[in-house]
Design a protein around this motif. Structure first.
Motif, PDB file in Angstrom:
ATOM      1  N   LEU A  75     -18.839 -15.921  42.568  1.00 56.42           N
ATOM      2  CA  LEU A  75     -19.912 -16.057  43.536  1.00 56.42           C
ATOM      3  C   LEU A  75     -20.134 -17.189  44.278  1.00 56.42           C
ATOM      4  O   LEU A  75     -20.315 -17.161  45.464  1.00 56.42           O
ATOM      5  CB  LEU A  75     -21.249 -15.556  42.782  1.00 56.42           C
ATOM      6  CG  LEU A  75     -21.391 -14.010  42.182  1.00 56.42           C
ATOM      7  CD1 LEU A  75     -22.763 -13.797  41.344  1.00 56.42           C
ATOM      8  CD2 LEU A  75     -21.040 -13.121  43.339  1.00 56.42           C
ATOM      9  N   ARG A 114     -24.988 -13.372  51.590  1.00 59.14           N
ATOM     10  CA  ARG A 114     -25.087 -13.839  49.936  1.00 59.14           C
ATOM     11  C   ARG A 114     -25.299 -12.518  49.051  1.00 59.14           C
ATOM     12  O   ARG A 114     -24.924 -12.525  48.000  1.00 59.14           O
ATOM     13  CB  ARG A 114     -26.136 -14.882  49.819  1.00 59.14           C
ATOM     14  CG  ARG A 114     -27.437 -14.533  50.021  1.00 59.14           C
ATOM     15  CD  ARG A 114     -28.576 -15.720  49.736  1.00 59.14           C
ATOM     16  NE  ARG A 114     -29.796 -15.113  50.370  1.00 59.14           N
ATOM     17  CZ  ARG A 114     -30.274 -15.395  51.645  1.00 59.14           C
ATOM     18  NH1 ARG A 114     -29.218 -15.837  52.698  1.00 59.14           N
ATOM     19  NH2 ARG A 114     -31.393 -14.996  51.929  1.00 59.14           N
ATOM     20  N   GLU A 115     -25.786 -11.381  49.704  1.00 58.06           N
ATOM     21  CA  GLU A 115     -26.067 -10.417  48.939  1.00 58.06           C
ATOM     22  C   GLU A 115     -24.811  -9.271  48.739  1.00 58.06           C
ATOM     23  O   GLU A 115     -24.709  -8.628  48.097  1.00 58.06           O
ATOM     24  CB  GLU A 115     -27.098  -9.454  49.436  1.00 58.06           C
ATOM     25  CG  GLU A 115     -28.457  -9.892  49.736  1.00 58.06           C
ATOM     26  CD  GLU A 115     -28.524 -10.749  51.330  1.00 58.06           C
ATOM     27  OE1 GLU A 115     -27.568 -10.679  51.871  1.00 58.06           O
ATOM     28  OE2 GLU A 115     -29.646 -10.878  51.537  1.00 58.06           O
ATOM     29  N   LEU A 118     -20.211 -10.211  45.843  1.00 62.05           N
ATOM     30  CA  LEU A 118     -19.779  -9.291  44.667  1.00 62.05           C
ATOM     31  C   LEU A 118     -18.856  -8.051  45.195  1.00 62.05           C
ATOM     32  O   LEU A 118     -17.788  -7.797  44.803  1.00 62.05           O
ATOM     33  CB  LEU A 118     -20.794  -9.097  43.645  1.00 62.05           C
ATOM     34  CG  LEU A 118     -20.071  -8.383  42.547  1.00 62.05           C
ATOM     35  CD1 LEU A 118     -19.045  -9.342  41.707  1.00 62.05           C
ATOM     36  CD2 LEU A 118     -21.247  -7.939  41.391  1.00 62.05           C
ATOM     37  N   ASN A 146     -26.656  -8.541  44.563  1.00 62.37           N
ATOM     38  CA  ASN A 146     -25.191  -8.454  44.582  1.00 62.37           C
ATOM     39  C   ASN A 146     -24.748  -7.552  43.795  1.00 62.37           C
ATOM     40  O   ASN A 146     -23.810  -6.530  44.110  1.00 62.37           O
ATOM     41  CB  ASN A 146     -24.806  -9.783  44.051  1.00 62.37           C
ATOM     42  CG  ASN A 146     -24.256 -10.615  44.880  1.00 62.37           C
ATOM     43  OD1 ASN A 146     -23.253 -10.608  45.796  1.00 62.37           O
ATOM     44  ND2 ASN A 146     -25.264 -11.759  45.582  1.00 62.37           N
TER      45      ASN A 146
END
Ligand code: ADP
Ligand code: MG
Length: 285
Positions: A75, A114-115, A118, A146
């Motif tokens: 991440l 950033r979300e 994944l 994520n």
């Protein structure tokens, strides 16, 4: 039987986040042991431990060490999932957590998108599994976001005590926002009652409350209108609480225990649910 249904058809990967913003409600126990039960049935399973406490990693015998490559590196340091993933049993793979993950929230604060890190890592990952489970931390921060952007199904675990439904509406609100803004494929597909005391009135009442709550939304268009409250109740069983300290799933630690039986049965129900979707509501409203 890998990547084939019992009828021999190829099946696509089911991606499931195990979610509840409360701690101590059976998320990790379910992620590990349901995953292990499906792996035992011959399905290829990958578990991503997204909780900085690393309970799922420990449960599967992986002690997080400072130098160990983990989901943190995926991440925050842009490594591929494969760099952190390891095989922990026949058909069973783990992407472990790390204490550093607790800092990810802050470290990712200024990162655009950033979300969905994944989600993108999964899309880039060439390795395919029948089931991907994400064990979520007990919070609704960037790590959980994520998870929710990466998967298309959510299983919520609940412990049937008198506050079990308290907090559920907040959780559902968050899920609705995620569906609207970040991931419109996402659905709540299962509710799992954990630490169930079959003899108490309370447990039965919570079960009935849940049935009623979700029956009332069947006709609505919302991300949980097709949810299945799994009939398998995970009974309170001391073996389930002991297994993590031996670094083993319940199927290895106590294969004949009630806990092992319950998770095997839940696995059957999860498999059956995929081949017989819930019929649409007959309500005309
Ligand atoms: P969460 O991940 O939601 O915080 P856990 O799965 O870690 O919850 O469960 C909390 C605690 O309860 C752990 O110590 C776990 O071993 C124990 N536990 C979970 N399910 C059961 C069960 N069915 N019977 C007995 N103990 C359980
Ligand atoms: Mg946990």
């Amino acid at each position: 039987m890998r990547r084939e249904s019992e009828r021999g058809h190829a099946v696509s990967m089911r991606q499931i986040a195990i979610l509840n913003q409360k701690g101590g409600v059976g998320k990790t126990t379910t992620a590990v042991n349901l995953g292990a039960a499906l792996a035992e049935r011959g399905y290829r399973v990958c578990l991503i431990d997204l909780d900085p406490q690393a309970h799922a990693s420990l449960h599967l015998g992986v002690e997080p060490r400072p130098e160990m490559t983990s989901i943190y590196d995926v991440l925050v340091r842009d490594l591929p999932l494969a760099a952190a993933r390891r095989q922990v049993g026949p058909n069973l793979f783990l992407v472990p957590s790390h204490l550093d993950l607790a800092a990810a929230e802050v470290e990712l604060a200024g990162v655009v998108g950033r979300e969905v890190i994944l989600r993108d890592k999964l899309r880039e990952d060439p390795e395919k599994f029948d089931f991907l489970f994400v064990d979520c931390p007990p919070s609704l921060g960037v790590l959980t976001l994520n998870a929710l952007t990466a998967v298309n199904e959510i299983f919520i675990t609940l412990q049937p005590h008198f506050l079990a439904l308290h907090g559920l509406s907040k959780l559902l609100q968050t899920i609705e926002l995620v569906v609207r803004r970040l991931n419109n494929r996402l659905r709540v597909s299962g509710i799992i009652l954990c630490m169930y005391d079959g003899n108490t009135r309370l447990a039965a009442e919570v079960g009935e409350d849940l049935e009623r709550f979700f029956r009332n939304v069947r006709s609505h268009r919302c991300p949980w209108s097709q949810v299945r409250i799994f009939q398998t109740r995970i009974r309170r069983n001391i073996r389930l609480a002991e297994a993590p300290s031996f670094g083993k799933s319940i199927l290895e630690y106590a294969p004949d225990s009630p806990g092992a039986q319950d998770y095997r049965q839940l696995a059957e129900e999860v498999l059956a649910a995929a081949t017989s979707p819930i019929p649409p509501s007959t309500d005309s409203s």
